[in-house]
Design an enzyme around this catalytic site. Structure first.
Site, PDB file in Angstrom:
ATOM      1  N   SER A  67      -6.541   3.845   4.167  1.00  0.00           N
ATOM      2  CA  SER A  67      -5.021   2.845   3.664  1.00  0.00           C
ATOM      3  C   SER A  67      -6.343   1.794   2.143  1.00  0.00           C
ATOM      4  O   SER A  67      -6.276   1.116   2.023  1.00  0.00           O
ATOM      5  CB  SER A  67      -4.621   1.968   3.969  1.00  0.00           C
ATOM      6  OG  SER A  67      -3.637   1.530   3.145  1.00  0.00           O
ATOM      7  N   LYS A 116      -0.306   3.564  -2.767  1.00  0.00           N
ATOM      8  CA  LYS A 116      -1.259   4.762  -2.485  1.00  0.00           C
ATOM      9  C   LYS A 116      -0.537   6.133  -2.138  1.00  0.00           C
ATOM     10  O   LYS A 116      -1.109   6.995  -2.687  1.00  0.00           O
ATOM     11  CB  LYS A 116      -1.819   4.149  -1.425  1.00  0.00           C
ATOM     12  CG  LYS A 116      -3.194   2.833  -1.391  1.00  0.00           C
ATOM     13  CD  LYS A 116      -3.799   2.834  -0.480  1.00  0.00           C
ATOM     14  CE  LYS A 116      -4.473   1.820  -0.412  1.00  0.00           C
ATOM     15  NZ  LYS A 116      -4.401   0.138  -0.690  1.00  0.00           N
ATOM     16  N   LYS A 134       2.603   6.428   5.395  1.00  0.00           N
ATOM     17  CA  LYS A 134       2.365   5.578   5.319  1.00  0.00           C
ATOM     18  C   LYS A 134       2.579   4.204   5.292  1.00  0.00           C
ATOM     19  O   LYS A 134       4.077   4.050   4.815  1.00  0.00           O
ATOM     20  CB  LYS A 134       1.653   5.900   3.099  1.00  0.00           C
ATOM     21  CG  LYS A 134       0.737   4.617   2.902  1.00  0.00           C
ATOM     22  CD  LYS A 134      -0.516   5.070   3.053  1.00  0.00           C
ATOM     23  CE  LYS A 134      -1.789   4.096   2.921  1.00  0.00           C
ATOM     24  NZ  LYS A 134      -1.514   2.937   2.963  1.00  0.00           N
ATOM     25  N   SER A 136       0.784  -1.448   0.084  1.00  0.00           N
ATOM     26  CA  SER A 136       0.282  -0.093  -0.361  1.00  0.00           C
ATOM     27  C   SER A 136       0.614   1.573   0.171  1.00  0.00           C
ATOM     28  O   SER A 136      -0.303   2.614   0.128  1.00  0.00           O
ATOM     29  CB  SER A 136      -0.944   0.129   0.912  1.00  0.00           C
ATOM     30  OG  SER A 136      -1.801  -0.426   1.047  1.00  0.00           O
TER      31      SER A 136
END
EC number: 3.4.16.4
Length: 404
Positions: free
Chosen positions: A142, A85, A244, A82
């Site tokens: 997320s 992202k 993140k 992720s």
């Protein structure tokens, strides 16, 4: 005979080009050091090696200068999960800040977005959701569903958005990155590196400061479901304000974290740890090392004047000199007083001179190592003097060169 000699000298001097002649730079006196106070020679202090982390790859970078403080396997191509992202959110924020979409724009939720598995924001197919809510769903929760919905909204479909992601990665210099989807869902060939992710993190922080605080938000509630930010460092260290997390079986547990203390901001990228606790702990080690031993040090501001120099054959006798851009370094703590800054100005500077014209360079060294070599430029324009003034200055130069 004497008259002929004088006449020949006048002819020679007047035939000299009144444009500035290329000359080899010569060192001038040492400039005042950027930090106040007298220069004190210090013995270089040994800095301990960076901690070895239980991770597949990692890097620690100064967010302001881009200087790498520590790294291991930072160029190895790895699945980002992720962390992908980060690029998706960067592109959405870019569209907002360029005025092409609005935070309040309503996004239609497709069946594809609604059916996404893994981490989710829990949007419902057939509903409309504001861009800013989906953006929070991407950054804080997320959400794979939110990411696909935004990709479809920005580019029409996810494949077109992924093309934009790869184009942007190439433009940023993320040379070892390739995206296959917008969310980080496992896919063959979907790879990046710790070093490339640090480049992306710097872009998020520096290009979009207005929206960067979204990464520090600890919770987001949508559809009556309250979810915490998966970056647990936000809850443990007030200096941490992003960015993140990521996790898949293939990628392991990954984290890109940024923290700021005083004037220094570091970005830590840690990939391939064993579990959530490990990714937080290993990232903390890296950030602690950076803040303990290094600092961001501003030296000069863009436009800062550093002196003057003699001008020949001009309507003014002096030109002010300046540094054209900010100069900021990442330095070991306590070493700024050991910096040696020197100006190297062209030996002969002749009018005409344009604003911003390079007239020399400035170097900054630490322990004999060159850290900075930047132009020194003219602050103001200076036109040529009249004929007789030019003639007189050229005669002065002639005799100076003759007897030097």
């Amino acid at each position: 005979m004497i008259k002929q000699l004088v006449a020949s000298m006048l002819l020679a001097s007047s035939s000299l080009s009144f444009a500035q002649q290329p000359t080899a730079p010569v060192p001038s006196a040492t400039l005042p050091t950027p930090a106040p106070g007298q220069v004190v020679e210090q013995q270089p202090q040994a800095i301990p090696a960076a901690p070895q982390l239980a991770a597949t790859g990692y890097i620690l970078v100064d967010a302001t200068t881009g200087a790498i403080v520590a790294e291991f396997n930072s160029s190895e191509r790895l699945p980002p999960a992720s962390l992908t992202k980060m690029m998706s959110s960067y592109l959405v924020v870019d569209e907002i800040e360029k005025g092409r979409i609005s935070e309040d724009s309503l996004v239609n939720i497709s069946v594809k977005a609604w059916k996404m598995g893994g981490s989710r924001m829990y949007v419902k197919e057939g509903t409309q959701v504001p861009v800013i809510d989906l953006l929070r769903g991407v950054i804080i929760q997320s959400g794979n569903d939110a990411t696909v919905a935004l990709a479809e909204y920005v580019s029409g479909n996810e494949d077109a958005f992924v093309d934009l992601m790869n184009q942007t990665a190439a433009r940023m210099g993320m040379t070892n990155t390739h995206f296959e989807n917008s969310s980080g869902w496992p896919a063959e060939g979907h790879l990046t590196t710790a070093k490339d992710l640090a480049v992306l993190a710097r872009a998020i922080i520096n290009d979009h400061p207005t929206h960067y605080p979204l990464h520090a938000e600890k919770h987001f509630t949508y559809n009556n479901i309250r979810q915490p930010n998966r970056n647990t460092l936000l809850f443990r260290d007030d200096a941490v304000d992003g960015l993140k997390t990521g996790h898949t079986d293939e990628a392991g547990y990954c984290l890109v974290a940024s923290a700021k203390r005083d004037n220094t901001r570091f970005i830590a990228v840690v990939m391939g740890t064993a579990n959530e606790r490990a990714r937080a702990a290993e990232t903390e080690k890296l950030l602690a090392y950076g803040f303990r031993y290094f600092q961001t040090t501003p030296l000069y501001q863009a436009g800062q004047q550093v002196g003057t120099s003699r001008v020949w054959a001009g309507q003014a006798d002096e030109v002010s000199l300046a540094i054209p851009k900010d100069i900021v370094l990442t330095l070991p703590k306590g070493r700024e007083q050991s910096l040696q800054a020197k100006m190297h100005i062209n030996e002969v500077i002749k009018a005409p001179i344009a604003v911003g014209q390079e007239l020399g360079n400035l170097t900054v060294e630490l322990d004999g190592q060159l850290l900075v070599n930047t132009p020194i430029v003219a602050v103001q324009a200076i036109e040529e003097a009249g004929f007789f003034a030019r003639l007189l200055d050229n005669l002065k130069l002639f005799f100076r060169n003759l007897f030097s």
